[in-house]
Design an enzyme around this catalytic site. Structure first.
Site, PDB file in Angstrom:
ATOM      1  N   VAL A   1      49.512  41.598  35.073  1.00 38.56           N
ATOM      2  CA  VAL A   1      50.480  41.114  36.066  1.00 38.56           C
ATOM      3  C   VAL A   1      51.054  39.771  35.620  1.00 38.56           C
ATOM      4  O   VAL A   1      52.264  39.555  35.674  1.00 38.56           O
ATOM      5  CB  VAL A   1      49.851  41.027  37.474  1.00 38.56           C
ATOM      6  CG1 VAL A   1      50.775  40.294  38.448  1.00 38.56           C
ATOM      7  CG2 VAL A   1      49.527  42.424  38.001  1.00 38.56           C
TER       8      VAL A   1
ATOM      9  N   THR B   1      53.499  40.300  32.749  1.00 37.10           N
ATOM     10  CA  THR B   1      54.745  40.918  33.210  1.00 37.10           C
ATOM     11  C   THR B   1      55.568  39.971  34.076  1.00 37.10           C
ATOM     12  O   THR B   1      56.788  39.896  33.939  1.00 37.10           O
ATOM     13  CB  THR B   1      54.436  42.206  33.994  1.00 37.10           C
ATOM     14  OG1 THR B   1      53.657  43.078  33.156  1.00 37.10           O
ATOM     15  CG2 THR B   1      55.706  42.919  34.420  1.00 37.10           C
ATOM     16  N   GLU B   2      54.899  39.238  34.940  1.00 38.48           N
ATOM     17  CA  GLU B   2      55.609  38.365  35.879  1.00 38.48           C
ATOM     18  C   GLU B   2      56.181  37.112  35.214  1.00 38.48           C
ATOM     19  O   GLU B   2      57.327  36.747  35.466  1.00 38.48           O
ATOM     20  CB  GLU B   2      54.677  37.946  37.025  1.00 38.48           C
ATOM     21  CG  GLU B   2      54.358  39.047  38.001  1.00 38.48           C
ATOM     22  CD  GLU B   2      55.513  39.356  38.947  1.00 38.48           C
ATOM     23  OE1 GLU B   2      56.579  38.738  38.859  1.00 38.48           O
ATOM     24  OE2 GLU B   2      55.326  40.251  39.789  1.00 38.48           O
ATOM     25  N   SER B   3      55.377  36.425  34.412  1.00 39.09           N
ATOM     26  CA  SER B   3      55.798  35.111  33.911  1.00 39.09           C
ATOM     27  C   SER B   3      55.578  34.900  32.417  1.00 39.09           C
ATOM     28  O   SER B   3      55.966  33.867  31.886  1.00 39.09           O
ATOM     29  CB  SER B   3      55.032  34.013  34.658  1.00 39.09           C
ATOM     30  OG  SER B   3      53.660  34.058  34.284  1.00 39.09           O
TER      31      SER B   3
ATOM     32  N   TYR C   1      58.928  48.027  36.665  1.00 39.57           N
ATOM     33  CA  TYR C   1      57.874  47.014  36.784  1.00 39.57           C
ATOM     34  C   TYR C   1      56.489  47.652  36.686  1.00 39.57           C
ATOM     35  O   TYR C   1      55.627  47.180  35.946  1.00 39.57           O
ATOM     36  CB  TYR C   1      58.034  46.267  38.115  1.00 39.57           C
ATOM     37  CG  TYR C   1      56.949  45.268  38.396  1.00 39.57           C
ATOM     38  CD1 TYR C   1      56.984  44.004  37.822  1.00 39.57           C
ATOM     39  CD2 TYR C   1      55.888  45.578  39.239  1.00 39.57           C
ATOM     40  CE1 TYR C   1      55.984  43.072  38.071  1.00 39.57           C
ATOM     41  CE2 TYR C   1      54.882  44.660  39.503  1.00 39.57           C
ATOM     42  CZ  TYR C   1      54.947  43.411  38.914  1.00 39.57           C
ATOM     43  OH  TYR C   1      53.941  42.494  39.162  1.00 39.57           O
TER      44      TYR C   1
END
Length: 194
Positions: free
Chosen positions: A64, A67-69, A174
């Site tokens: 996560v 993928t997010e940051s 996502y």
């Protein structure tokens, strides 16, 4: 002289076999080293702490974050999500209420420890609710309400427990990115003693 000539081809073959083996080992090491640069485990102490606290797979947390940051603690999305796990203000408020955390403000979501704590809490909550990583990840992105509605709709779920199709392309993309990263993390780090 005749005896020495008989051994010469064998020695050359042994040297070539040794060079091939060393080359293969070098390529494997280089590939593994490269993958570790791409699939980082920054903030491992924090991730390990909250993975244990919330009984989560740490590789899911890393997936996560990646993928997010991509491990940028100061990341801000175009919709205002903050930090490593891209916590939105309304999500922060909801988790803050659940944690009864009077010491933390939304501005603290740029601090890795607090951001991962909030993100991991939410992830654990969603995994507990949906009992399926893909549905939980979809809810992390699109919200619990959306995923609950999709699970009730036979166009998106044949069994009411897992998603056969995700109707929002951004969320579908996502989920695929997070799950791909998750499986990569497991293949790189799991059972390797690292």
């Amino acid at each position: 002289m005749v005896i020495k000539l008989k051994w010469k081809p064998i020695i050359i073959v042994l040297i070539l076999i040794t060079l091939v083996i060393l080359g293969w080992v070098g390529i494997q090491y280089s590939q593994r080293h490269f993958l570790k640069l791409v699939y980082k485990t920054d903030y491992s102490d924090i991730v390990t702490t909250y993975a244990k606290q919330y009984d989560l797979d740490p590789y899911l947390i890393y997936a996560v974050i990646k993928t997010e940051s991509d491990f940028k603690k100061d990341a801000v999305s175009n919709v205002g999500a903050r930090g490593l796990m891209q916590v939105m203000n309304d999500t922060y408020q909801w988790v803050n209420t659940k944690l009864k955390d009077k010491e933390t403000s939304y501005d603290d979501m740029f601090e890795p420890d607090k951001n991962i704590k909030y993100g991991a809490f939410l992830l654990d909550y969603l995994v507990d609710e949906f009992k399926d990583y893909e549905a939980a990840i979809a809810a992390y992105h699109a919200g619990r309400g959306a995923v609950n509605n999709w699970l009730k709709d036979s166009k998106y779920s044949s069994n009411g427990k897992t998603l056969d199709k995700i109707p929002i392309s951004d969320t579908d993309h996502y989920v695929h990115k997070v799950m791909k990263s998750y499986y990569k993390y497991k293949s790189i780090y799991e059972n390797k003693g690292e």
